[in-house]
Write an enzyme that holds these catalytic residues in place. Structure first.
Site, mmCIF file in Angstrom:
data_model
loop_
_atom_site.group_PDB
_atom_site.id
_atom_site.type_symbol
_atom_site.label_atom_id
_atom_site.label_comp_id
_atom_site.label_asym_id
_atom_site.label_seq_id
_atom_site.Cartn_x
_atom_site.Cartn_y
_atom_site.Cartn_z
ATOM 1 N N GLU A 39 7.576 4.208 -10.743
ATOM 2 C CA GLU A 39 6.583 3.337 -10.097
ATOM 3 C C GLU A 39 6.153 2.275 -11.095
ATOM 4 O OE1 GLU A 39 4.979 2.588 -7.156
ATOM 5 O OE2 GLU A 39 3.850 1.172 -8.404
ATOM 6 N N ARG A 92 -5.060 4.841 4.213
ATOM 7 C CA ARG A 92 -3.769 4.844 3.506
ATOM 8 C C ARG A 92 -3.831 5.687 2.238
ATOM 9 N NH1 ARG A 92 -0.208 0.336 4.494
ATOM 10 N NH2 ARG A 92 0.517 0.799 2.412
ATOM 11 N N TYR A 107 -10.007 1.172 14.532
ATOM 12 C CA TYR A 107 -9.875 2.614 14.776
ATOM 13 C C TYR A 107 -10.567 3.383 13.652
ATOM 14 C CZ TYR A 107 -5.770 1.639 11.786
ATOM 15 O OH TYR A 107 -4.929 1.202 10.792
ATOM 16 N N ASP A 116 9.811 -0.663 3.652
ATOM 17 C CA ASP A 116 9.704 -2.125 3.684
ATOM 18 C C ASP A 116 10.807 -2.815 2.886
ATOM 19 O OD1 ASP A 116 7.514 -2.003 5.301
ATOM 20 O OD2 ASP A 116 6.109 -2.933 3.892
HETATM 21 C C1 LIG Z 1 -2.159 -5.417 8.196
HETATM 22 C C2 LIG Z 1 -1.174 -4.285 8.169
HETATM 23 C C3 LIG Z 1 -1.363 -3.183 9.011
HETATM 24 C C4 LIG Z 1 -0.428 -2.132 9.022
HETATM 25 N N1 LIG Z 1 -0.629 -1.088 9.879
HETATM 26 C C5 LIG Z 1 0.286 -0.086 9.929
HETATM 27 C C6 LIG Z 1 0.092 1.019 10.818
HETATM 28 O O1 LIG Z 1 -0.914 1.111 11.529
HETATM 29 N N2 LIG Z 1 1.050 1.993 10.838
HETATM 30 C C7 LIG Z 1 2.174 1.938 10.045
HETATM 31 O O2 LIG Z 1 3.002 2.854 10.103
HETATM 32 N N3 LIG Z 1 2.380 0.896 9.201
HETATM 33 C C8 LIG Z 1 1.467 -0.110 9.123
HETATM 34 N N4 LIG Z 1 1.667 -1.155 8.260
HETATM 35 C C9 LIG Z 1 2.925 -1.217 7.474
HETATM 36 C C10 LIG Z 1 2.876 -0.366 6.238
HETATM 37 O O3 LIG Z 1 1.745 -0.673 5.472
HETATM 38 C C11 LIG Z 1 4.138 -0.574 5.393
HETATM 39 O O4 LIG Z 1 5.278 -0.608 6.211
HETATM 40 C C12 LIG Z 1 4.303 0.558 4.370
HETATM 41 O O5 LIG Z 1 3.203 0.607 3.514
HETATM 42 C C13 LIG Z 1 5.579 0.371 3.554
HETATM 43 O O6 LIG Z 1 5.647 1.371 2.566
HETATM 44 P P1 LIG Z 1 6.722 1.270 1.397
HETATM 45 O O7 LIG Z 1 6.521 2.498 0.570
HETATM 46 O O8 LIG Z 1 8.054 0.969 1.952
HETATM 47 O O9 LIG Z 1 6.294 -0.026 0.561
HETATM 48 P P2 LIG Z 1 4.983 -0.283 -0.314
HETATM 49 O O10 LIG Z 1 3.794 0.356 0.285
HETATM 50 O O11 LIG Z 1 4.926 -1.749 -0.557
HETATM 51 O O12 LIG Z 1 5.281 0.472 -1.694
HETATM 52 C C14 LIG Z 1 6.190 -0.055 -2.635
HETATM 53 C C15 LIG Z 1 5.865 0.568 -3.992
HETATM 54 O O13 LIG Z 1 6.870 0.155 -4.919
HETATM 55 C C16 LIG Z 1 6.257 -0.276 -6.134
HETATM 56 N N5 LIG Z 1 7.191 -1.231 -6.748
HETATM 57 C C17 LIG Z 1 7.443 -2.513 -6.410
HETATM 58 N N6 LIG Z 1 8.417 -3.029 -7.179
HETATM 59 C C18 LIG Z 1 8.803 -2.035 -8.020
HETATM 60 C C19 LIG Z 1 9.797 -1.934 -9.040
HETATM 61 N N7 LIG Z 1 10.590 -2.977 -9.379
HETATM 62 N N8 LIG Z 1 9.935 -0.747 -9.710
HETATM 63 C C20 LIG Z 1 9.148 0.321 -9.405
HETATM 64 N N9 LIG Z 1 8.184 0.279 -8.444
HETATM 65 C C21 LIG Z 1 8.026 -0.890 -7.754
HETATM 66 C C22 LIG Z 1 4.932 -0.871 -5.699
HETATM 67 O O14 LIG Z 1 4.007 -0.884 -6.777
HETATM 68 C C23 LIG Z 1 4.533 0.112 -4.576
HETATM 69 O O15 LIG Z 1 3.843 1.228 -5.086
HETATM 70 C C24 LIG Z 1 0.721 -2.195 8.188
HETATM 71 C C25 LIG Z 1 0.901 -3.281 7.328
HETATM 72 C C26 LIG Z 1 -0.035 -4.314 7.307
HETATM 73 C C27 LIG Z 1 0.171 -5.474 6.367
#
Ligand SMILES: Cc1cc2nc3c(=O)[nH]c(=O)nc-3n(C[C@H](O)[C@H](O)[C@H](O)COP(=O)(O)OP(=O)(O)OC[C@H]3O[C@@H](n4cnc5c(N)ncnc54)[C@H](O)[C@@H]3O)c2cc1C
Length: 396
Positions: A32, A106, A215, A297
């Site tokens: 991370e 979250r 919510y 994402d």
């Molecule tokens: C306004 C809003 C509302 C939302 N509502 C919902 C909802 O109701 N329900 C739902 O399911 N989803 C919702 N989402 C979507 C959801 O927040 C994301 O899809 C989800 O958080 C993605 O998780 P992730 O782990 O893929 O990415 P992230 O949460 O972005 O995590 C990525 C991690 O990787 C780390 N990182 C980045 N680059 C590097 C690197 N080079 N090396 C090591 N670590 C790194 C970062 O620090 C971070 O900890 C919402 C999003 C938004 C913007």
């Protein structure tokens, strides 16, 4: 035979992947970038398709202790306040799909996953270790996560979010696009709100060129409010959190009904996100190449209008776990396992991305389209809001 998975990113997707991979019998090293595991102060909704996965990982009690379980989803006109449609959640969803619909802070969801990962003896978590680059051969993948020697593993999972470094190295397909939409997010303690504004359900307010979703989270003690408006801010594309200007939001929502404006005015501090996404996935090649797979994402950043971004990251992790469990079969190599993951996930993720895009157009409809939307919602209500293809889950 033990194999080693390397994971970049310790968000909801990365932790879910670490849990799934270690449950599949793999050793895991997670890198991370940040110096501490944390999540932004905002909520997420999780449909029964996602909660079912978490229950399968033995997390039902942990979720029960921190989540909220709304009884219904109500859709209202942001302009008139009129009820347009309703979907029962609570017991109805649990009976229909085998798991409840929940809303959660979250940080609480992240905490539940982190605690579960920490119980797995074969997972090593490394903070302040950004993945900088990787190389892969037919035998192994090697990551560079600091100035020291490279770290070798059998598979690399890029769960490093919308600005994924792993994706840039793997696909080199440019940066995510700006959507032209801004998300204002806030949490309000329900006890600080007048009785009439407290809420135990999910409410979506649909307006022209904007919408608001609210919510409960933290067992109902806090209300999560998200207001999405159309606009731009002058900022670097990868700077996604800004100190928000409540006056801008008030201007963008000035045509809303008094009931909604009261909710918005009760918020003391907004935080602003500039929303980015990518076009829906076009094939399995965007999910995995050789020994490297993308998850959450990093693979399929989407607009949040189906409330499924984190949900799809968790579903990805579950499918990854099923694929990696095949390591017991000596005839299967790692690229074949990751191909299975990619083939089983990309179409569902593409469908969810596309539906989220369409929802944004419907939620923000103006003029005659808005009139048609409101009428359709009144006539069809639950039929439009319930989505068996989504809520029944995506397991292979
Ligand atoms: C306004 C809003 C509302 C939302 N509502 C919902 C909802 O109701 N329900 C739902 O399911 N989803 C919702 N989402 C979507 C959801 O927040 C994301 O899809 C989800 O958080 C993605 O998780 P992730 O782990 O893929 O990415 P992230 O949460 O972005 O995590 C990525 C991690 O990787 C780390 N990182 C980045 N680059 C590097 C690197 N080079 N090396 C090591 N670590 C790194 C970062 O620090 C971070 O900890 C919402 C999003 C938004 C913007």
């Amino acid at each position: 035979m033990f194999r080693q998975a390397l994971i970049a990113g310790g968000g909801i997707g990365g932790l879910a992947a670490a849990l799934a991979a270690s449950r599949a019998g793999w050793d895991v090293r997670l890198f991370e970038r940040a110096s501490a595991f944390s999540e932004v102060g905002a909520g997420v909704q999780l449909g029964p398709n996602v909660v079912k996965v978490l229950h399968g990982w033995g997390l039902a009690d942990a979720l029960q202790a921190v989540a909220a379980f709304p009884e219904r989803l109500q859709v209202r006109s942001a302009v008139s306040g009129q009820l347009l449609g309703e979907l029962p959640l609570g017991d109805t969803m649990a009976q229909r799909y085998g798991a409840p619909y929940l809303t959660i802070h979250r940080a609480d969801l992240h905490g539940v996953l982190l605690h579960a990962v920490q119980q797995q003896a074969d997972v090593k978590l490394h903070l302040s270790r950004p993945l900088q680059s990787f190389t892969q051969t037919a035998q192994a993948v090697t990551v560079q996560a600091d100035d020291g020697p490279g770290i070798e593993g059998d598979a690399l999972i890029g769960a490093d979010g919308v600005w994924s470094t792993v994706r840039q190295e793997l696909l080199g397909d440019g940066l995510p696009r700006r959507t032209g939409h801004l998300a204002y997010r806030a949490l309000v303690r329900q006890s600080d709100l007048p009785e009439a504004l407290r809420s135990r359900q999910v409410t979506a307010w649909l307006g022209p060129r904007m919408h608001v979703v609210q919510y409960p989270v933290r067992g109902g003690e806090w209300l999560n409010v998200v207001a999405i408006v159309q606009g731009e801010v002058a900022a670097e594309a990868d700077l996604w959190d800004h100190s928000a200007n409540a006056a801008d939001l008030a201007a963008a929502t000035s045509g809303c009904c008094a009931a909604l404006r009261e909710v918005l005015e009760a918020v003391e501090g907004w935080r602003l996100w500039v929303l980015h996404d990518r076009a829906p996935m076009q094939g399995a090649h965007q999910h995995a190449v050789g020994r490297v797979a993308l998850l959450g994402d990093a693979a399929h950043p989407m607009r949040p209008y189906l409330a499924q971004g984190a949900g799809m990251a968790i579903e990805d992790a579950a499918e990854l776990g099923r694929a990696l469990a095949q390591a017991l079969d000596p005839a299967l190599d790692v690229p074949t396992m990751l191909q299975r993951y990619a083939l089983n996930r990309w179409q569902r993720n593409a469908r969810v991305q596309a539906r989220a895009l369409r929802n944004g157009q419907v939620f923000h409809a103006d003029g005659v389209v808005r009139w048609g939307r409101d009428l359709a919602m009144k006539v069809l209500g639950e039929k439009l809001l319930d989505m068996p293809w989504l809520y029944a889950g995506g397991g292979s």
